[in-house]
Design an enzyme around this catalytic site. Structure first.
Site, PDB file in Angstrom:
ATOM      1  N   GLU A  75       0.861  -1.189   0.000  1.00  0.00           N
ATOM      2  CA  GLU A  75       0.000   0.000   0.000  1.00  0.00           C
ATOM      3  C   GLU A  75       0.896   1.237   0.000  1.00  0.00           C
ATOM      4  OE1 GLU A  75      -3.385   0.847  -0.280  1.00  0.00           O
ATOM      5  OE2 GLU A  75      -2.393   2.797  -0.352  1.00  0.00           O
TER       6      GLU A  75
ATOM      7  N   GLY B 109      -7.036   0.986   3.267  1.00  0.00           N
ATOM      8  CA  GLY B 109      -8.495   1.035   3.090  1.00  0.00           C
ATOM      9  C   GLY B 109      -8.896   1.744   1.814  1.00  0.00           C
ATOM     10  N   GLY B 110      -7.955   2.482   1.206  1.00  0.00           N
ATOM     11  CA  GLY B 110      -8.218   3.092  -0.093  1.00  0.00           C
ATOM     12  C   GLY B 110      -9.300   4.163  -0.088  1.00  0.00           C
ATOM     13  N   THR B 111      -9.943   4.299  -1.226  1.00  0.00           N
ATOM     14  CA  THR B 111     -10.889   5.402  -1.453  1.00  0.00           C
ATOM     15  C   THR B 111     -12.071   5.355  -0.499  1.00  0.00           C
ATOM     16  OG1 THR B 111     -10.309   5.284  -3.794  1.00  0.00           O
ATOM     17  CG2 THR B 111     -12.279   6.542  -3.229  1.00  0.00           C
ATOM     18  N   CYS B 112     -12.728   4.218  -0.415  1.00  0.00           N
ATOM     19  CA  CYS B 112     -13.973   4.140   0.356  1.00  0.00           C
ATOM     20  C   CYS B 112     -13.751   4.585   1.794  1.00  0.00           C
ATOM     21  CB  CYS B 112     -14.523   2.714   0.317  1.00  0.00           C
ATOM     22  SG  CYS B 112     -16.051   2.532   1.223  1.00  0.00           S
TER      23      CYS B 112
ATOM     24  N   HIS C  45     -45.543  -3.947   9.228  1.00  0.00           N
ATOM     25  CA  HIS C  45     -46.153  -2.615   9.215  1.00  0.00           C
ATOM     26  C   HIS C  45     -45.646  -1.813  10.413  1.00  0.00           C
ATOM     27  CE1 HIS C  45     -49.080   0.564   8.800  1.00  0.00           C
ATOM     28  NE2 HIS C  45     -49.323   0.462  10.094  1.00  0.00           N
TER      29      HIS C  45
HETATM   30  C1  LIG Z   1     -16.743  10.699  -2.885  1.00  0.00           C
HETATM   31  C2  LIG Z   1     -16.975   9.251  -3.125  1.00  0.00           C
HETATM   32  C3  LIG Z   1     -18.036   8.626  -2.521  1.00  0.00           C
HETATM   33  C4  LIG Z   1     -18.271   7.276  -2.736  1.00  0.00           C
HETATM   34  N1  LIG Z   1     -19.335   6.685  -2.131  1.00  0.00           N
HETATM   35  C5  LIG Z   1     -19.583   5.383  -2.359  1.00  0.00           C
HETATM   36  C6  LIG Z   1     -20.660   4.745  -1.711  1.00  0.00           C
HETATM   37  O1  LIG Z   1     -21.396   5.347  -0.942  1.00  0.00           O
HETATM   38  N2  LIG Z   1     -20.871   3.432  -1.965  1.00  0.00           N
HETATM   39  C7  LIG Z   1     -20.062   2.727  -2.808  1.00  0.00           C
HETATM   40  O2  LIG Z   1     -20.298   1.541  -3.007  1.00  0.00           O
HETATM   41  N3  LIG Z   1     -19.024   3.305  -3.433  1.00  0.00           N
HETATM   42  C8  LIG Z   1     -18.758   4.619  -3.212  1.00  0.00           C
HETATM   43  N4  LIG Z   1     -17.698   5.203  -3.807  1.00  0.00           N
HETATM   44  C9  LIG Z   1     -16.837   4.385  -4.681  1.00  0.00           C
HETATM   45  C10 LIG Z   1     -15.867   3.549  -3.845  1.00  0.00           C
HETATM   46  O3  LIG Z   1     -15.170   4.361  -2.927  1.00  0.00           O
HETATM   47  C11 LIG Z   1     -14.873   2.886  -4.778  1.00  0.00           C
HETATM   48  O4  LIG Z   1     -15.578   2.228  -5.798  1.00  0.00           O
HETATM   49  C12 LIG Z   1     -14.045   1.854  -4.043  1.00  0.00           C
HETATM   50  O5  LIG Z   1     -13.357   2.427  -2.966  1.00  0.00           O
HETATM   51  C13 LIG Z   1     -13.063   1.254  -5.032  1.00  0.00           C
HETATM   52  O6  LIG Z   1     -12.309   0.334  -4.335  1.00  0.00           O
HETATM   53  P1  LIG Z   1     -11.034  -0.316  -4.980  1.00  0.00           P
HETATM   54  O7  LIG Z   1     -10.762  -1.480  -4.123  1.00  0.00           O
HETATM   55  O8  LIG Z   1     -11.238  -0.569  -6.420  1.00  0.00           O
HETATM   56  O9  LIG Z   1      -9.854   0.753  -4.901  1.00  0.00           O
HETATM   57  P2  LIG Z   1      -9.435   1.877  -3.874  1.00  0.00           P
HETATM   58  O10 LIG Z   1     -10.338   1.915  -2.715  1.00  0.00           O
HETATM   59  O11 LIG Z   1      -9.269   3.127  -4.648  1.00  0.00           O
HETATM   60  O12 LIG Z   1      -8.036   1.379  -3.331  1.00  0.00           O
HETATM   61  C14 LIG Z   1      -6.886   1.332  -4.109  1.00  0.00           C
HETATM   62  C15 LIG Z   1      -5.673   1.376  -3.208  1.00  0.00           C
HETATM   63  O13 LIG Z   1      -4.516   1.093  -3.978  1.00  0.00           O
HETATM   64  C16 LIG Z   1      -3.455   1.920  -3.574  1.00  0.00           C
HETATM   65  N5  LIG Z   1      -2.510   2.007  -4.686  1.00  0.00           N
HETATM   66  C17 LIG Z   1      -2.736   2.535  -5.915  1.00  0.00           C
HETATM   67  N6  LIG Z   1      -1.656   2.398  -6.699  1.00  0.00           N
HETATM   68  C18 LIG Z   1      -0.717   1.758  -5.953  1.00  0.00           C
HETATM   69  C19 LIG Z   1       0.597   1.332  -6.212  1.00  0.00           C
HETATM   70  N7  LIG Z   1       1.178   1.485  -7.398  1.00  0.00           N
HETATM   71  N8  LIG Z   1       1.291   0.738  -5.204  1.00  0.00           N
HETATM   72  C20 LIG Z   1       0.720   0.534  -3.990  1.00  0.00           C
HETATM   73  N9  LIG Z   1      -0.535   0.928  -3.710  1.00  0.00           N
HETATM   74  C21 LIG Z   1      -1.251   1.522  -4.675  1.00  0.00           C
HETATM   75  C22 LIG Z   1      -4.150   3.238  -3.237  1.00  0.00           C
HETATM   76  O14 LIG Z   1      -3.367   4.025  -2.369  1.00  0.00           O
HETATM   77  C23 LIG Z   1      -5.432   2.732  -2.571  1.00  0.00           C
HETATM   78  O15 LIG Z   1      -5.264   2.596  -1.194  1.00  0.00           O
HETATM   79  C24 LIG Z   1     -17.420   6.535  -3.583  1.00  0.00           C
HETATM   80  C25 LIG Z   1     -16.322   7.162  -4.191  1.00  0.00           C
HETATM   81  C26 LIG Z   1     -16.104   8.495  -3.966  1.00  0.00           C
HETATM   82  C27 LIG Z   1     -14.925   9.137  -4.622  1.00  0.00           C
END
Ligand SMILES: Cc1cc2nc3c(=O)[nH]c(=O)nc-3n(C[C@H](O)[C@H](O)[C@H](O)COP(=O)(O)OP(=O)(O)OC[C@H]3O[C@@H](n4cnc5c(N)ncnc54)[C@H](O)[C@@H]3O)c2cc1C
Length: 459
Positions: free
Chosen positions: A34, A39-42, A441
């Site tokens: 990482e 935990g990434g985006t979510c 209900h």
């Molecule tokens: C504002 C917003 C609100 C959202 N709300 C919702 C919601 O309510 N419900 C829902 O279902 N979805 C929602 N989403 C979408 C959801 O967040 C994403 O679809 C989901 O997090 C994608 O998960 P992922 O596992 O594909 O990647 P990500 O969660 O993006 O994780 C990818 C990880 O990889 C790491 N990484 C990237 N490149 C490298 C590399 N070269 N080397 C090492 N690490 C790397 C990053 O740092 C990151 O931690 C929302 C998105 C946004 C932007």
């Protein structure tokens, strides 16, 4: 220095950590890499923080409606953005720490912090260390798209990531993009007390939805006082006396709007440009998404991409579910495919929109005979009791098989109730099962049998 693992997982979004735990439990050695926040985006800039903010905004909104419910608030309802942000940070931070601590505690799993780049199809370099594995899983997610619109270099702008640091109330937030992310931020900040303008290039909000859904959402947001500008075909940005001028139209309506802050919510792009995919020979499409088959395998044997690719946007549940598909196929000899899943997602405005299956437009395009039913939320007893009667329930079914084809529940509880229909779709059971069910209900779900008794041919 070089290390060998049975599996390497790049990225700790929604799929990577759970896949690592499954592999490790099966006795495989796993290296998880990482580069930023666990935990990434979510967890850090997406679902969890935004839904925490939505909850603060909802509480403020209900407090302002106190008189309707029979209570008085002593003075104006004012939002303290520092405290709102602190609450968001606490909830999101807990989740971020939870992912990291959990991963670090998994036996057979090694956590490596740094940016991963492929050196070859079986090697990845992180912090000058070469890691080798027979199986490599890419879970790198995406980031906000920043299109090359005129003036973008000249003005400061916000994205969903930098919005997470905002601990003040923008006086006038202009949001470029009238889709899911833009609408959630728009309603939230309007309820916090900002003036909000949502600017959308297309002729309607959430353009992937049916027109009646888009229009109902536009009316709900508009009635709250959010300014909405559609058909903004010539969007540009410029500085203007300490404000930001957002150019809107070339041929209709006011040519620009002046705001104090601009949020770009115009789509996502994949984090694949800096992964060294060319060295591994992994193919991407024109938009940079890794090309995968139904079981998430790339064109290179031994490399999988844990991504959503069904053309309807990536969600946390779609990412989490691909880890189950990959793990079951590799560990249990299963044959699960991405297309076995039924499309489902929600828009977390208030009221929320719960969606499953096809839109009416998609059903018409498919050419199959269908029936549709639509009733307003104002007929739902629970919605009336809660004073939240906006929206409607719409369900479409196959005229021949009686299977549910799709649903849109725009209304209080819509994000939960839609699962009643989703599960019937997974069960491949006819809609009559729900129509004849006895529900509790007073709930929104109890209205589904009534809705389903009013089916008419889809025009
Ligand atoms: C504002 C917003 C609100 C959202 N709300 C919702 C919601 O309510 N419900 C829902 O279902 N979805 C929602 N989403 C979408 C959801 O967040 C994403 O679809 C989901 O997090 C994608 O998960 P992922 O596992 O594909 O990647 P990500 O969660 O993006 O994780 C990818 C990880 O990889 C790491 N990484 C990237 N490149 C490298 C590399 N070269 N080397 C090492 N690490 C790397 C990053 O740092 C990151 O931690 C929302 C998105 C946004 C932007």
């Amino acid at each position: 220095m070089s290390r060998h693992f049975d599996a390497i997982i790049i990225g700790t979004g929604q799929a990577g950590p759970s896949l690592a735990a499954r592999f490790a439990a099966a006795g495989m050695t796993v290296g998880v890499i990482e580069r930023h926040k666990f935990g990434g985006t979510c967890v850090n800039t997406g679902c969890i923080p935004t839904k925490t903010l939505v909850a603060s905004a909802y509480a403020a909104h209900v407090a302002r409606r106190g008189a309707e419910y029979g209570f008085a608030v002593n003075g104006d309802v004012r939002v303290d953005m520092k405290r709102v942000k602190a609450r968001k940070d606490e909830v999101s931070g807990r989740s971020n720490r939870g992912v990291e601590e959990w991963l670090r505690g998994v036996k057979n799993c090694t956590v490596i912090q740094g940016h991963a780049r492929f050196q070859s199809s079986h090697t990845v370099v992180v912090n000058d260390e070469v890691l080798h594995a027979d199986k490599i899983f890419i879970n790198v997610g995406g980031r906000a798209s920043v299109p090359a619109m005129p003036g973008i270099q000249d003005v400061p702008f916000l994205t969903n990531s930098s919005m997470m640091d905002v601990d003040f109330l923008p006086e006038h937030l202009v949001i470029v993009g009238g889709s899911y992310i833009g609408l959630e931020f728009g309603q939230m900040y309007h309820r916090f007390g900002s003036k909000v303008t949502i600017v959308e290039m297309g002729p309607r909000l959430i353009g992937r939805e049916d027109e009646d859904v888009s229009e109902a959402v536009r009316q709900i947001l508009g009635a709250e006082g959010i300014q909405i500008r559609l058909n903004a075909k010539c969007i540009s940005l410029a500085k203007h006396d300490g404000l930001i001028a957002v150019g809107l139209g070339c041929d209709e309506g006011p040519p620009e709007v002046l705001g104090t802050h601009v949020l770009l919510a115009v789509g996502r792009i994949p984090n694949t440009h800096d992964l060294g995919l060319d060295r591994a020979g992994v193919a991407t499409d024109q938009r940079g998404y890794i090309v995968v088959d139904e079981q998430l395998q790339t064109n290179v044997p031994g490399i999988w991409a844990l991504r959503d690719f069904n053309g309807r946007g990536a969600f946390t549940h779609t990412s989490y579910s691909v880890h189950e598909i990959v793990a079951d196929n590799l560990l249990n000899g299963d044959h699960r495919r991405v297309s076995d899943r039924i499309q489902t997602y929600a828009l977390f405005t208030d009221p929320p929109l719960g969606r499953c299956g096809m839109t009416d437009a998609e059903i018409r395009k498919s050419g199959r005979g269908a029936l549709v039913t639509k009733l307003p939320m104002s007929r739902v007893s629970r919605a009336v009791e809660k004073g939240e009667t906006q929206g409607f329930i719409k369900i479409s079914v196959d005229a021949e098989t009686k299977h549910i084809l799709g649903a849109a529940i725009l209304g209080t509880g819509g994000d939960e109730v839609v699962h009643v229909l989703l599960d019937i779709m997974y069960a491949k059971a006819p809609y009559t099962v729900v129509q004849r069910a006895m529900h509790i209900h007073p709930t929104v779900a109890e209205f589904l049998p009534t809705v389903l008794s009013k089916l008419e041919p889809l025009a």
